[in-house]
Design a protein around this motif. Sequence first.
Motif, PDB file in Angstrom:
ATOM      1  N   ARG A  39       0.837  -1.211   0.000  1.00  0.00           N
ATOM      2  CA  ARG A  39       0.000   0.000   0.000  1.00  0.00           C
ATOM      3  C   ARG A  39       0.871   1.261   0.000  1.00  0.00           C
ATOM      4  O   ARG A  39       0.652   2.194  -0.771  1.00  0.00           O
ATOM      5  CB  ARG A  39      -0.897  -0.019   1.246  1.00  0.00           C
ATOM      6  CG  ARG A  39      -1.915   1.093   1.272  1.00  0.00           C
ATOM      7  CD  ARG A  39      -2.702   1.089   2.564  1.00  0.00           C
ATOM      8  NE  ARG A  39      -3.485  -0.113   2.780  1.00  0.00           N
ATOM      9  CZ  ARG A  39      -4.200  -0.338   3.892  1.00  0.00           C
ATOM     10  NH1 ARG A  39      -4.214   0.535   4.865  1.00  0.00           N
ATOM     11  NH2 ARG A  39      -4.899  -1.437   4.020  1.00  0.00           N
ATOM     12  N   THR A  70       1.308   3.940  -3.124  1.00  0.00           N
ATOM     13  CA  THR A  70       0.924   5.351  -2.930  1.00  0.00           C
ATOM     14  C   THR A  70       2.093   6.264  -3.256  1.00  0.00           C
ATOM     15  O   THR A  70       1.919   7.321  -3.870  1.00  0.00           O
ATOM     16  CB  THR A  70       0.477   5.565  -1.461  1.00  0.00           C
ATOM     17  OG1 THR A  70      -0.517   4.611  -1.154  1.00  0.00           O
ATOM     18  CG2 THR A  70      -0.072   6.965  -1.243  1.00  0.00           C
ATOM     19  N   GLU A  78       2.366   6.540  -6.988  1.00  0.00           N
ATOM     20  CA  GLU A  78       1.278   7.377  -7.529  1.00  0.00           C
ATOM     21  C   GLU A  78       1.618   8.860  -7.355  1.00  0.00           C
ATOM     22  O   GLU A  78       1.449   9.664  -8.262  1.00  0.00           O
ATOM     23  CB  GLU A  78      -0.016   7.121  -6.756  1.00  0.00           C
ATOM     24  CG  GLU A  78      -0.910   6.079  -7.353  1.00  0.00           C
ATOM     25  CD  GLU A  78      -2.026   5.716  -6.380  1.00  0.00           C
ATOM     26  OE1 GLU A  78      -2.485   6.604  -5.638  1.00  0.00           O
ATOM     27  OE2 GLU A  78      -2.396   4.538  -6.352  1.00  0.00           O
TER      28      GLU A  78
END
Length: 288
Positions: A277, A281, A284
Amino acid sequence: MKARNFRYVRPKSLAHALQILTDAGDDAVPIAGGQSLLAGLNMRLSAPALLVDIDNLGELAGQSRDGDCIRLGALTRHDELIRSDLVREHLPLLAMAAPHIGHVAIRNRGTLGGSLAYADPAAELPACAVALRATLVLRNLQGERHVPAEAFFKGLFETDLRSGELIVAAKFPVAQRGTATGFAELSRRRGDFALVGLAAVATMERQRIGAARLVYFGCGDRPQVAKSVSAAVSGLDAPLPDTSSFAAAVRQDLTPTDTPGLRADTRLHMATALTRRVLNTMSERAAA
Ligand SMILES: Cc1cc2nc3c(=O)[nH]c(=O)nc-3n(C[C@H](O)[C@H](O)[C@H](O)COP(=O)(O)OP(=O)(O)OC[C@H]3O[C@@H](n4cnc5c(N)ncnc54)[C@H](O)[C@@H]3O)c2cc1C
């Protein structure tokens, strides 16, 4: 419960505080925000004879840039980490982590120095200090010494602090261009201490993860630098579709034990999921 009786003194300067702490030896403890210490006193986990209130010492306050470092005074409140432009620009990891500490009232009073000195293995700021390669500035009557955060945390609530010594500041290298940071934790309720958390720093070239420094908390007796996981994810392209490329490395680096209500295996599973996760992130954000 109520704390045992203690004496209380409010020194006017850092030199005075150090003198009092040295003279009193193990009978005295410093108190900063009081958000951990007072709970411990009320539960009678400790019973110092003297509290030395350092909470208004100007020498321990303030944030400044010092060359390639940001110096944060020990009395920097958790809430200041969220609001400070200097921190948000150069140390975004701290600004990401601080909202996870307790609740507003705790963040208004609690201090960076107090959190580092207390060394709770589930606390956010010790892990961030290790991830960011911070150096702690420690002072006693004899002078000052500088200790890398990774060497400062020695075990469960145990640090390199010596009797009569205070954390006066922490120095953090400013984030380099092309470096991404990420933070996440899993807790039972928002504001609770983390069951598992991750503070991450990595170079990112477009979607590719470069050199990474991953530091887990809540998984051992102190912040855990995960070298195998860092090596396993380095060179991978994000978003990572699953955890197969690094799950074994998580089990190699982290060795949590069973605790009431949470098996070690579950904690490892949570750490693995959290890793994917956080890295996704970060990629991104780097792409954006
Ligand atoms: C309900 C609740 C929830 C919380 N949740 C979280 C959480 O989710 N995550 C988290 O990280 N923390 C949490 N905390 C703790 C909080 O972050 C504290 O503020 C922090 O751990 C200690 O900071 P302080 O300034 O309050 O230190 P104090 O309580 O004043 O002191 C803590 C210890 O550090 C020593 N000390 C303090 N300052 C110095 C210094 N400059 N040099 C040397 N020794 C020093 C003291 O002697 C004492 O042993 C929570 C606290 C409460 C009450």
